[in-house]
Design a protein around this motif. Structure first.
Motif, PDB file in Angstrom:
ATOM      1  N   UNK A  95      38.025  66.342  18.441  1.00 25.71           N
ATOM      2  CA  UNK A  95      37.709  65.070  19.102  1.00 25.71           C
ATOM      3  C   UNK A  95      36.458  64.460  18.505  1.00 25.71           C
TER       4      UNK A  95
ATOM      5  N   UNK B 271      37.256  63.054  15.133  1.00 24.98           N
ATOM      6  CA  UNK B 271      38.055  61.832  15.240  1.00 24.98           C
ATOM      7  C   UNK B 271      37.218  60.649  15.654  1.00 24.98           C
ATOM      8  N   UNK B 272      36.354  60.844  16.652  1.00 23.57           N
ATOM      9  CA  UNK B 272      35.523  59.741  17.132  1.00 23.57           C
ATOM     10  C   UNK B 272      34.647  59.239  15.994  1.00 23.57           C
TER      11      UNK B 272
ATOM     12  N   UNK C 128      36.912  57.504  13.076  1.00 25.09           N
ATOM     13  CA  UNK C 128      37.519  56.259  13.516  1.00 25.09           C
ATOM     14  C   UNK C 128      36.473  55.171  13.725  1.00 25.09           C
TER      15      UNK C 128
END
Lengths: 220, 277
Positions: free
Chosen positions: B241, B244-245, B248
């Motif tokens: 997570x 990804x944060x 992105x």
């Protein structure tokens, strides 16, 4: 042959009798984890003797706001426990009436989230591991009482492990949910970004393209 | 004579299967030892006292014990029960470490529409039991009778799903679509039968207690290994997570800037073509 028959019969009957009478306060119960769909209610029933203490522990593991409605009814239909939107709770009660007690979990207030619920329903005290251990006339030796102490302590350890396992399951479910949500939202936002920028340009272009014939007509 | 003996044997068989668990996991000592509890469980309390009076009378009342036994063992509530619809599937989740044995016992009763009562036993009514491991692979998928016992051992740690559904369509016609299922699932060392172990290994009482403690400790160890494995999974998910944060956000900022630049250049060339700039 004929005389032997009634004798063995009565022996069997005595054995049966003994087995039946050996019944003392017995522990019954269950520990289950099940999924409760949205707008649904599920009930469980158990037969409880009079004067026996029973306990119900429940916890919501996954789903929505992690809350559920729960109520417990005695055989006469009276509600002896009712809670709404609880995440976890523990309820103990001494049965005054003998009969079938029912406890229900309700997710009727939720329209789209189904919940996973863990419950642990215990009736009575723990039975001894051998049938004749319960009918001791002498006191326990030191070794035996040490064993009993260790046993009780280990039970506490296992209880605590279960508690942590459930909390960890809840946290892990939330983390995985968050992980997925980050992906979907990011992709969604990128798409929205492209759509918005293209449509801005197109809209601006359309403002200026219409004016052109008007200005030419004016000049001529 | 023969009927009484077979009835007694059947009763004992019923009791051995009528394992009413105490806490399956967090109170391992509360192992339901069929020997001690089974008779109690199989039979309702009041009738036991009735039996006492009947006991020593002789041939005249020989029929009584048989009937009573049948009634007791058949009608006795075997612990927790719930109601299930005709094609309804009920699933239960068991989160267990690997190499753990799980034993499940169930008993079904059909609703009799005319008598408005649950029949004590219903031959011919079957239940389909399906067990899936954490990866979704089917471990056990079998049809059992109206009363059954299923066992499986987990080879991967995690959430196993035990699903039960009735396979009978007769229910809608005769039963008003309701079935009562008594269920009992035992996990790990709760599945141990201590009187049997004592008899097989010829253990004294103290040795049996020690054996119970050893089993409990082994279960604690297994659960802790499982906890370590779960924590690792949790950590991987959190790190994923986090990554990804991060990526992105960077990607979206870059796309925003590039889109802005493209917009300005495109509009500038458009206006220059129209001789407005």
């Amino acid at each position: 042959m004929d005389s032997a028959a009634p004798r063995s019969t009565s022996a069997l009957l005595l054995l049966l009798l003994l087995l039946l009478l050996l019944r003392a306060e017995r522990t019954r119960g269950a520990e289950l984890t099940f999924e409760l769909p949205d707008s649904a209610k599920q009930c469980f029933h158990e037969d409880v003797e009079q004067g026996v203490k029973f306990s119900l522990d429940y916890q919501v593991i996954t789903g929505g706001h992690y809350d559920v409605d729960c109520y417990v009814e005695d055989p006469l239909g009276n509600t002896i426990y009712r809670e709404t939107k609880k995440q976890y709770d523990s309820f103990t009660h001494r049965a005054e009436v003998k009969g079938v007690y029912q406890f229900c979990f309700s997710n009727e207030f939720s329209t789209f989230s189904h919940k996973t619920i863990y419950f642990d329903f215990q009736v009575g005290d723990e039975p001894p591991i051998l049938p004749d251990m319960g009918n001791r006339v002498t006191a326990l030796t030191q070794m035996e009482s040490a064993c009993v102490t260790i046993h009780e302590a280990l039970k506490t350890v296992i209880d605590s492990q279960t508690h942590y396992r459930l909390r960890e399951a809840q946290d892990r479910a939330r983390a995985e949910d968050l992980n997925n949500r980050v992906s979907y939202w990011s992709i969604g936002e990128t798409v929205a970004l492209f759509v918005v920028s293209f449509s801005q340009v197109l809209l601006l272009k359309s403002f200026f393209t219409e004016k052109r014939p008007v200005s030419r007509a004016v000049h001529s | 004579m023969r009927t009484l003996r077979s009835a007694v044997l059947r009763g004992q068989e019923d009791r051995r299967r009528a394992v009413v668990t105490a806490h399956a996991r967090s109170a391992p000592g509360r192992t339901a030892s069929p020997g001690s509890e089974a008779p109690a469980r199989a039979c309702a309390p009041g009738e036991g006292r009735e039996m006492a009076g009947v006991g020593a009378r002789g041939r005249l009342v020989m029929g009584w014990p048989v009937l009573l036994l049948l009634a007791l063992c058949a009608a006795g509530a075997r612990g927790l029960y719930f109601h299930i619809g005709e094609t309804e599937k009920r699933c239960f989740i068991e989160e267990i470490p690997d190499e753990t044995m799980v034993i499940g016992n169930y008993r079904t009763q059909m609703w009799d529409k005319q008598k408005e009562v649950f029949l004590p036993s219903t031959p011919g009514l079957g239940m389909h039991v399906e067990v899936k491991d954490p990866e979704g692979k089917v471990v056990l998928s079998r049809q059992y009778g109206s009363e059954g016992r299923f066992t499986f051992t987990s080879h991967t740690p995690g959430e196993h799903q035990i699903c039960l559904h009735s396979n009978s369509t007769r229910m809608a016609l005769f039963a008003g679509g309701r079935l009562r299922v008594h269920l009992d699932i035992q996990v790990g060392e709760h599945a141990n039968n201590y009187p049997e172990i004592a008899a097989k290994d010829k253990l004294t009482e103290l040795q049996l207690r020690a054996r119970q403690l050893l089993d409990q400790v082994e279960q604690i160890q297994k659960e802790q290994d499982y906890q370590r494995y779960r924590e690792e999974r949790f950590r991987l998910t959190s790190e994923s997570t986090n990554q990804r944060v991060l990526w992105w956000s960077i990607a979206q900022t870059v796309i925003l800037i590039l889109t802005g630049i493209w917009q300005m250049r495109h509009l500038k060339s458009f206006f220059e073509a129209k001789k407005l700039v």
